[in-house]
Motif scaffolding. Structure first.
Motif, PDB file in Angstrom:
ATOM      1  N   LEU A 231      41.123  96.791  -0.603  1.00  0.00           N
ATOM      2  CA  LEU A 231      42.828  96.416  -0.737  1.00  0.00           C
ATOM      3  C   LEU A 231      43.159  95.009  -1.208  1.00  0.00           C
ATOM      4  O   LEU A 231      44.387  94.887  -1.662  1.00  0.00           O
ATOM      5  CB  LEU A 231      43.487  96.762   0.410  1.00  0.00           C
ATOM      6  N   VAL A 232      42.280  94.171  -1.067  1.00  0.00           N
ATOM      7  CA  VAL A 232      42.430  92.758  -1.138  1.00  0.00           C
ATOM      8  C   VAL A 232      41.897  92.136  -2.340  1.00  0.00           C
ATOM      9  O   VAL A 232      42.030  90.890  -2.849  1.00  0.00           O
ATOM     10  CB  VAL A 232      42.485  91.848   0.378  1.00  0.00           C
ATOM     11  N   VAL A 233      40.897  92.676  -3.050  1.00  0.00           N
ATOM     12  CA  VAL A 233      40.323  92.362  -4.127  1.00  0.00           C
ATOM     13  C   VAL A 233      41.234  91.766  -5.188  1.00  0.00           C
ATOM     14  O   VAL A 233      42.338  92.492  -5.482  1.00  0.00           O
ATOM     15  CB  VAL A 233      39.377  93.170  -4.833  1.00  0.00           C
ATOM     16  N   GLY A 234      41.063  90.716  -5.737  1.00  0.00           N
ATOM     17  CA  GLY A 234      41.927  90.106  -6.697  1.00  0.00           C
ATOM     18  C   GLY A 234      42.919  89.038  -6.106  1.00  0.00           C
ATOM     19  O   GLY A 234      43.658  88.399  -6.997  1.00  0.00           O
ATOM     20  N   LYS A 235      43.169  89.107  -4.844  1.00  0.00           N
ATOM     21  CA  LYS A 235      44.283  88.227  -4.202  1.00  0.00           C
ATOM     22  C   LYS A 235      43.975  86.885  -4.256  1.00  0.00           C
ATOM     23  O   LYS A 235      42.608  86.597  -4.433  1.00  0.00           O
ATOM     24  CB  LYS A 235      44.512  88.663  -2.641  1.00  0.00           C
ATOM     25  N   GLN A 236      44.891  85.879  -4.548  1.00  0.00           N
ATOM     26  CA  GLN A 236      44.383  84.534  -4.563  1.00  0.00           C
ATOM     27  C   GLN A 236      44.268  84.078  -3.080  1.00  0.00           C
ATOM     28  O   GLN A 236      44.942  84.675  -2.036  1.00  0.00           O
ATOM     29  CB  GLN A 236      45.748  83.795  -4.941  1.00  0.00           C
ATOM     30  N   THR A 237      43.236  83.397  -2.768  1.00  0.00           N
ATOM     31  CA  THR A 237      42.874  83.076  -1.342  1.00  0.00           C
ATOM     32  C   THR A 237      42.555  81.390  -1.251  1.00  0.00           C
ATOM     33  O   THR A 237      42.242  80.775  -2.073  1.00  0.00           O
ATOM     34  CB  THR A 237      41.516  83.729  -1.252  1.00  0.00           C
ATOM     35  N   GLU A 238      42.959  81.089  -0.108  1.00  0.00           N
ATOM     36  CA  GLU A 238      42.827  79.640   0.274  1.00  0.00           C
ATOM     37  C   GLU A 238      41.958  79.789   1.545  1.00  0.00           C
ATOM     38  O   GLU A 238      42.520  80.449   2.438  1.00  0.00           O
ATOM     39  CB  GLU A 238      44.243  79.197   0.473  1.00  0.00           C
ATOM     40  N   ILE A 239      41.074  78.980   1.743  1.00  0.00           N
ATOM     41  CA  ILE A 239      40.231  78.782   2.970  1.00  0.00           C
ATOM     42  C   ILE A 239      40.430  77.370   3.560  1.00  0.00           C
ATOM     43  O   ILE A 239      40.084  76.120   2.520  1.00  0.00           O
ATOM     44  CB  ILE A 239      38.709  79.105   2.581  1.00  0.00           C
ATOM     45  N   GLU A 240      40.706  77.360   4.541  1.00  0.00           N
ATOM     46  CA  GLU A 240      41.069  75.902   5.251  1.00  0.00           C
ATOM     47  C   GLU A 240      40.154  75.964   6.674  1.00  0.00           C
ATOM     48  O   GLU A 240      39.985  76.985   7.363  1.00  0.00           O
ATOM     49  CB  GLU A 240      42.341  75.865   5.784  1.00  0.00           C
ATOM     50  N   VAL A 241      39.574  74.924   6.746  1.00  0.00           N
ATOM     51  CA  VAL A 241      38.288  74.871   7.925  1.00  0.00           C
ATOM     52  C   VAL A 241      38.831  73.633   8.902  1.00  0.00           C
ATOM     53  O   VAL A 241      39.084  72.511   8.273  1.00  0.00           O
ATOM     54  CB  VAL A 241      36.791  74.510   7.508  1.00  0.00           C
ATOM     55  N   ALA A 242      38.745  73.869  10.212  1.00  0.00           N
ATOM     56  CA  ALA A 242      39.311  72.534  11.103  1.00  0.00           C
ATOM     57  C   ALA A 242      38.418  72.717  12.385  1.00  0.00           C
ATOM     58  O   ALA A 242      38.106  73.861  12.721  1.00  0.00           O
ATOM     59  CB  ALA A 242      40.861  72.986  11.453  1.00  0.00           C
ATOM     60  N   SER A 243      38.069  71.687  12.599  1.00  0.00           N
ATOM     61  CA  SER A 243      37.361  71.566  13.772  1.00  0.00           C
ATOM     62  C   SER A 243      37.631  69.804  14.331  1.00  0.00           C
ATOM     63  O   SER A 243      38.110  69.043  13.491  1.00  0.00           O
ATOM     64  CB  SER A 243      35.940  71.574  13.666  1.00  0.00           C
ATOM     65  N   LEU A 244      37.071  69.636  15.598  1.00  0.00           N
ATOM     66  CA  LEU A 244      37.292  68.345  16.084  1.00  0.00           C
ATOM     67  C   LEU A 244      36.621  67.391  15.396  1.00  0.00           C
ATOM     68  O   LEU A 244      36.705  66.255  14.938  1.00  0.00           O
ATOM     69  CB  LEU A 244      37.112  68.282  17.663  1.00  0.00           C
ATOM     70  N   SER A 245      35.112  67.723  14.849  1.00  0.00           N
ATOM     71  CA  SER A 245      34.141  66.900  14.207  1.00  0.00           C
ATOM     72  C   SER A 245      34.494  66.779  12.804  1.00  0.00           C
ATOM     73  O   SER A 245      34.290  65.951  12.268  1.00  0.00           O
ATOM     74  CB  SER A 245      32.710  67.470  14.389  1.00  0.00           C
ATOM     75  N   LEU A 246      34.867  67.893  12.183  1.00  0.00           N
ATOM     76  CA  LEU A 246      35.315  67.779  10.606  1.00  0.00           C
ATOM     77  C   LEU A 246      36.894  67.326  10.222  1.00  0.00           C
ATOM     78  O   LEU A 246      37.135  66.831   9.302  1.00  0.00           O
ATOM     79  CB  LEU A 246      35.056  69.221   9.924  1.00  0.00           C
ATOM     80  N   GLY A 247      37.632  67.792  11.323  1.00  0.00           N
ATOM     81  CA  GLY A 247      38.907  67.387  10.808  1.00  0.00           C
ATOM     82  C   GLY A 247      39.623  68.408  10.035  1.00  0.00           C
ATOM     83  O   GLY A 247      39.079  69.783  10.433  1.00  0.00           O
TER      84      GLY A 247
END
Length: 114
Positions: free
Chosen positions: A21-37
């Motif tokens: 159902l979600v194929v083709g949707k525009q996607t943003e991935i945000e990664v957050a941690s204390l060590s990475l920010g």
């Protein structure tokens, strides 16, 4: 919108069903941690699929040009609105928070050739 926590036993079935159902949707991935920010790993790239492999305990978010792997996810929260899945938050075994946002692609108006 309603945010719900998915039961681990349902992850494979949920992602097998929702991926189509979600194929083709525009996607943003945000990664957050204390060590990475806070870091953006992908910014509005077309989604090709999402799967969970229980044997390897691996969530895979396949984007155009990027295969984002989340090993040993601990918690998965999904946010669903009237148009379906809009975002997910995945927390892995190392407490790294990964936020996956989805939106429909922008449709440009059609202009016939001159």
């Amino acid at each position: 919108m309603a945010t719900i926590k998915l039961d681990k036993a349902a992850w494979q079935t949920y992602f097998d069903r929702i991926s189509k159902l979600v194929v083709g949707k525009q996607t943003e991935i945000e990664v957050a941690s204390l060590s990475l920010g806070d870091q953006i790993e992908a910014e509005w790239v077309p989604l090709l699929g999402i799967t969970y492999d229980p044997k390897n305990d691996l969530l895979e978010v396949l984007l155009e040009g990027l295969d984002h792997l989340i090993r040993h996810p601990r918690d998965i929260y999904v946010d669903q609105g009237p148009a379906g899945l809009t975002s997910m938050e995945v927390i892995d075994a190392d407490d790294v928070q990964q936020i996956i946002r989805l939106r429909d692609p922008v449709m440009l108006p059609y202009s016939p050739p001159p």
